[in-house]
Every structure is written in C-alpha cells, then in structure tokens.
Design a protein around this motif. Structure first.
Motif, mmCIF file in Angstrom:
data_model
loop_
_atom_site.group_PDB
_atom_site.id
_atom_site.type_symbol
_atom_site.label_atom_id
_atom_site.label_comp_id
_atom_site.label_asym_id
_atom_site.label_seq_id
_atom_site.Cartn_x
_atom_site.Cartn_y
_atom_site.Cartn_z
ATOM 1 N N ALA A 74 0.689 -1.263 0.108
ATOM 2 C CA ALA A 74 0.071 -0.038 -0.132
ATOM 3 C C ALA A 74 0.800 1.369 0.205
ATOM 4 O O ALA A 74 0.460 2.255 -0.711
ATOM 5 C CB ALA A 74 -0.976 0.082 1.245
ATOM 6 N N GLY A 75 1.934 0.917 0.550
ATOM 7 C CA GLY A 75 2.897 2.507 0.714
ATOM 8 C C GLY A 75 3.811 2.573 -0.520
ATOM 9 O O GLY A 75 4.131 3.638 -0.771
ATOM 10 N N GLY A 76 3.818 1.553 -1.518
ATOM 11 C CA GLY A 76 4.373 1.690 -2.643
ATOM 12 C C GLY A 76 5.882 1.802 -2.543
ATOM 13 O O GLY A 76 6.402 2.289 -3.676
ATOM 14 N N GLN A 77 6.590 1.547 -1.745
ATOM 15 C CA GLN A 77 7.954 1.402 -1.642
ATOM 16 C C GLN A 77 8.782 0.490 -2.399
ATOM 17 O O GLN A 77 9.808 0.833 -2.795
ATOM 18 C CB GLN A 77 8.404 1.443 -0.170
#
Length: 121
Positions: A74-77
């Motif tokens: 979800a954070g896309g890191q």
C-alpha cells in the motif's frame, strides 16, 4: 479580397483535414482489440519479513504483456515480480528479506498466503 478568399479556402481545408483526422481516430479505436483479462493471478500476496518480524501484503499493481505481474504494498515503496510461470522472483537490487521469494503462487496458496479476487455472481 484575395486574402479573404484564401482565408476561406484555408478554413475549408482545415475543416476537411479535421474531418479526415476524426474518422481515422474512430477507425483506429474500433480496430484495436484489448487483450484478454489475466486470470489466475491473486489480488494480493502475504509475506513474512524475518528481519523486522512483520507481515507485508503486496497488491497486484500491473501485468505486463508477457504475463509477468508486479505486486506493490500500500505504501508503494518496494515491489515484487511474479513471473508468467507463477514464481515470485528474488529482487536484483536488494536482499530478498521476505519469505515469499523463490516460491510459486500455488505454494503460497497452499499455505494460506494468497488473497484471491472475490467474484460475485
């Protein structure tokens, strides 16, 4: 007077060109066919990070033409790739700290680590 007739002619030519361009766009849009929707890929994959003692969930983000899927949290890191054959590939630019790497989608499904799409009738 000559300028006005040239302007009218240019206006007519512009309108003609626009009409031709519009019909070409419609033709191209109707002739292109979208590829079939990929099936068998899960919505998400749950992985354990032994170093941080945390669970992470990667969600389906993209599917390439060859069937390779990219999963992102979800954070896309960070991201993970799943090959067209269903293998979660180890990253090439960092250590493979999650336990999902090197396993297939079916192996992860067997141990309850897959989040499938819920199809409604």
């Amino acid at each position: 007077m000559n300028w006005i007739s040239t302007f009218n002619l240019a206006g007519l030519s512009f309108a003609t060109i626009m009409a031709m361009g519009g019909s070409v766009q419609v033709t191209l849009a109707t002739e292109s066919v979208a590829p079939s929707v990929p099936t068998g890929l899960p919505l998400g994959i749950m992985c354990w990070n032994e170093r941080t003692k945390n669970w992470a969930v990667g969600y389906l983000a993209t599917v390439e033409k060859d069937g390779t899927a990219t999963y992102m949290p979800a954070g896309g890191q960070l991201s993970a790739k799943v090959s067209a054959k269903g293998m979660v590939e180890s990253p090439k630019n960092r250590p493979a700290i999650f336990d999902c790497y090197g396993k297939t989608i079916e192996e992860l499904r067997a141990i309850g680590r897959i989040i499938d799409f819920q199809h409604s009738p």
